[in-house]
Design a protein around this motif. Sequence first.
Motif, PDB file in Angstrom:
ATOM      1  N   LEU A  88     -19.806   4.213 -14.039  1.00 26.16           N
ATOM      2  CA  LEU A  88     -21.113   4.572 -14.595  1.00 26.16           C
ATOM      3  C   LEU A  88     -20.892   5.426 -15.845  1.00 26.16           C
ATOM      4  N   ILE A  89     -21.566   5.077 -16.937  1.00 26.79           N
ATOM      5  CA  ILE A  89     -21.571   5.905 -18.146  1.00 26.79           C
ATOM      6  C   ILE A  89     -22.933   6.588 -18.192  1.00 26.79           C
ATOM      7  N   VAL A  90     -22.942   7.906 -18.146  1.00 25.53           N
ATOM      8  CA  VAL A  90     -24.195   8.658 -18.007  1.00 25.53           C
ATOM      9  C   VAL A  90     -24.328   9.681 -19.130  1.00 25.53           C
ATOM     10  N   ASP A  91     -25.423   9.588 -19.874  1.00 26.91           N
ATOM     11  CA  ASP A  91     -25.737  10.612 -20.873  1.00 26.91           C
ATOM     12  C   ASP A  91     -26.342  11.810 -20.148  1.00 26.91           C
ATOM     13  N   ARG A  92     -25.962  13.004 -20.536  1.00 30.25           N
ATOM     14  CA  ARG A  92     -26.534  14.184 -19.881  1.00 30.25           C
ATOM     15  C   ARG A  92     -28.001  14.386 -20.234  1.00 30.25           C
ATOM     16  N   MET A  93     -28.384  14.031 -21.465  1.00 26.29           N
ATOM     17  CA  MET A  93     -29.748  14.282 -21.937  1.00 26.29           C
ATOM     18  C   MET A  93     -30.615  13.035 -21.764  1.00 26.29           C
ATOM     19  N   LEU A  94     -30.902  12.685 -20.512  1.00 25.89           N
ATOM     20  CA  LEU A  94     -31.710  11.499 -20.214  1.00 25.89           C
ATOM     21  C   LEU A  94     -33.166  11.881 -19.980  1.00 25.89           C
ATOM     22  N   PRO A  95     -34.112  11.020 -20.359  1.00 25.87           N
ATOM     23  CA  PRO A  95     -35.516  11.276 -20.029  1.00 25.87           C
ATOM     24  C   PRO A  95     -35.789  11.067 -18.545  1.00 25.87           C
TER      25      PRO A  95
ATOM     26  N   ARG B  23     -20.017  -3.603 -27.197  1.00 23.79           N
ATOM     27  CA  ARG B  23     -18.557  -3.511 -27.341  1.00 23.79           C
ATOM     28  C   ARG B  23     -17.861  -3.817 -26.021  1.00 23.79           C
ATOM     29  N   LEU B  24     -18.410  -3.302 -24.940  1.00 22.31           N
ATOM     30  CA  LEU B  24     -17.799  -3.538 -23.633  1.00 22.31           C
ATOM     31  C   LEU B  24     -17.924  -5.005 -23.219  1.00 22.31           C
ATOM     32  N   ARG B  25     -19.046  -5.610 -23.514  1.00 22.16           N
ATOM     33  CA  ARG B  25     -19.225  -7.026 -23.183  1.00 22.16           C
ATOM     34  C   ARG B  25     -18.239  -7.894 -23.951  1.00 22.16           C
ATOM     35  N   GLU B  26     -17.969  -7.535 -25.204  1.00 12.91           N
ATOM     36  CA  GLU B  26     -17.012  -8.298 -26.007  1.00 12.91           C
ATOM     37  C   GLU B  26     -15.629  -8.301 -25.369  1.00 12.91           C
ATOM     38  N   LEU B  27     -15.339  -7.255 -24.578  1.00 10.13           N
ATOM     39  CA  LEU B  27     -14.043  -7.139 -23.915  1.00 10.13           C
ATOM     40  C   LEU B  27     -14.056  -7.723 -22.505  1.00 10.13           C
TER      41      LEU B  27
ATOM     42  N   PHE C 196     -17.928  10.007 -30.871  1.00  9.87           N
ATOM     43  CA  PHE C 196     -16.669   9.620 -30.254  1.00  9.87           C
ATOM     44  C   PHE C 196     -16.158   8.336 -30.898  1.00  9.87           C
ATOM     45  N   ALA C 197     -14.876   8.109 -30.752  1.00  9.97           N
ATOM     46  CA  ALA C 197     -14.280   6.857 -31.245  1.00  9.97           C
ATOM     47  C   ALA C 197     -14.485   5.777 -30.196  1.00  9.97           C
ATOM     48  N   PRO C 198     -15.033   4.625 -30.560  1.00  8.26           N
ATOM     49  CA  PRO C 198     -15.258   3.555 -29.579  1.00  8.26           C
ATOM     50  C   PRO C 198     -14.002   3.203 -28.788  1.00  8.26           C
ATOM     51  N   ALA C 199     -12.843   3.248 -29.443  1.00  8.05           N
ATOM     52  CA  ALA C 199     -11.599   2.909 -28.746  1.00  8.05           C
ATOM     53  C   ALA C 199     -11.313   3.893 -27.620  1.00  8.05           C
ATOM     54  N   GLU C 200     -11.650   5.175 -27.840  1.00  4.78           N
ATOM     55  CA  GLU C 200     -11.414   6.169 -26.793  1.00  4.78           C
ATOM     56  C   GLU C 200     -12.364   5.944 -25.622  1.00  4.78           C
ATOM     57  N   LEU C 201     -13.612   5.636 -25.914  1.00  3.79           N
ATOM     58  CA  LEU C 201     -14.571   5.340 -24.849  1.00  3.79           C
ATOM     59  C   LEU C 201     -14.081   4.177 -23.996  1.00  3.79           C
ATOM     60  N   ILE C 202     -13.648   3.112 -24.635  1.00  4.32           N
ATOM     61  CA  ILE C 202     -13.177   1.924 -23.909  1.00  4.32           C
ATOM     62  C   ILE C 202     -11.956   2.269 -23.062  1.00  4.32           C
ATOM     63  N   ALA C 203     -11.039   3.067 -23.622  1.00  6.85           N
ATOM     64  CA  ALA C 203      -9.839   3.450 -22.877  1.00  6.85           C
ATOM     65  C   ALA C 203     -10.199   4.264 -21.640  1.00  6.85           C
ATOM     66  N   ARG C 204     -11.157   5.159 -21.776  1.00  6.55           N
ATOM     67  CA  ARG C 204     -11.563   5.988 -20.644  1.00  6.55           C
ATOM     68  C   ARG C 204     -12.269   5.161 -19.571  1.00  6.55           C
ATOM     69  N   VAL C 205     -13.110   4.231 -19.991  1.00  5.35           N
ATOM     70  CA  VAL C 205     -13.786   3.350 -19.033  1.00  5.35           C
ATOM     71  C   VAL C 205     -12.750   2.513 -18.279  1.00  5.35           C
TER      72      VAL C 205
ATOM     73  N   VAL D 196     -22.135  -5.536 -18.109  1.00  6.77           N
ATOM     74  CA  VAL D 196     -22.782  -4.252 -18.393  1.00  6.77           C
ATOM     75  C   VAL D 196     -24.282  -4.350 -18.174  1.00  6.77           C
ATOM     76  N   GLU D 197     -24.839  -3.309 -17.538  1.00  9.46           N
ATOM     77  CA  GLU D 197     -26.287  -3.168 -17.416  1.00  9.46           C
ATOM     78  C   GLU D 197     -26.698  -1.855 -18.068  1.00  9.46           C
ATOM     79  N   VAL D 198     -27.806  -1.884 -18.790  1.00  5.60           N
ATOM     80  CA  VAL D 198     -28.306  -0.696 -19.482  1.00  5.60           C
ATOM     81  C   VAL D 198     -29.684  -0.349 -18.947  1.00  5.60           C
ATOM     82  N   VAL D 199     -29.890   0.932 -18.624  1.00  7.70           N
ATOM     83  CA  VAL D 199     -31.220   1.402 -18.225  1.00  7.70           C
ATOM     84  C   VAL D 199     -31.627   2.539 -19.156  1.00  7.70           C
ATOM     85  N   GLY D 200     -32.936   2.726 -19.288  1.00 10.92           N
ATOM     86  CA  GLY D 200     -33.436   3.622 -20.321  1.00 10.92           C
ATOM     87  C   GLY D 200     -33.693   5.050 -19.915  1.00 10.92           C
TER      88      GLY D 200
END
Length: 213
Positions: free
Chosen positions: A37-44, A8-12, A92-101, A16-20
């Motif tokens: 940086l978008i960071v999930d709290r529950m990362l391996p 979604r972010l690339r379309e805009l 979350f709503a994708p639109a809200e994520l994009i707005a926050r980024v 973007v880089e993604v790590v696992g």
Amino acid sequence: MAEDVASRLRELGHQVEVVGNGREGLAAAFADAYDVLIVDRMLPELDGLTLVSRLRKDDVSTPVLFLTTLSGIDDRVEGLEAGGDDYLVKPFAPAELIARVNALGRRAKLGAAETVLRVADLEIDLVKRTVVRGGQKIDLQPREFQLLEFLMRHAGEVVTRTMLLENVWDFHFDPQTNIVETHISRLRSKVDRDFPGMLIQTVRGAGYLMREP
């Protein structure tokens, strides 16, 4: 989910880089300059809180959006205290994520426009992440640094508790804690206590004011 967000972010037009996992994320954040940086709290391998805390300890100030299923007030406080700039709960709503980024990206660019702030003999360098008063270097924690930066950007103006919660912690609700008062006290102990003249003043019933004594 990470790939969907990235798509979604690339379309805009975002790059973007993604790590696992958290360890790869930490290494990437140290190695390259990112706007957000978008960071999930529950990362391996390395959880999101630890990842961000390590970045802040090494003065990496890239804005961080926590993305997580942990929705309690204590969880939000914990994430922001670790150095996060924003906190979005799944689902979350994708639109809200994009707005926050986008908002975090704009904040980073605005902060780069003016790199050194001064009030009386106090100077803060936003690029080097240093604070000096009267020629003496002062060590601040990341949140203390953010708090001081906001006060200095609004020098001569009364800053309310609500303004600090929204702009320093990004709280758009009252967490019902003394988090602001505690950090103001800590900040005063470092930038005012051993120097002539109090720069951070309390305006009874209104908030705080930074100005030359």
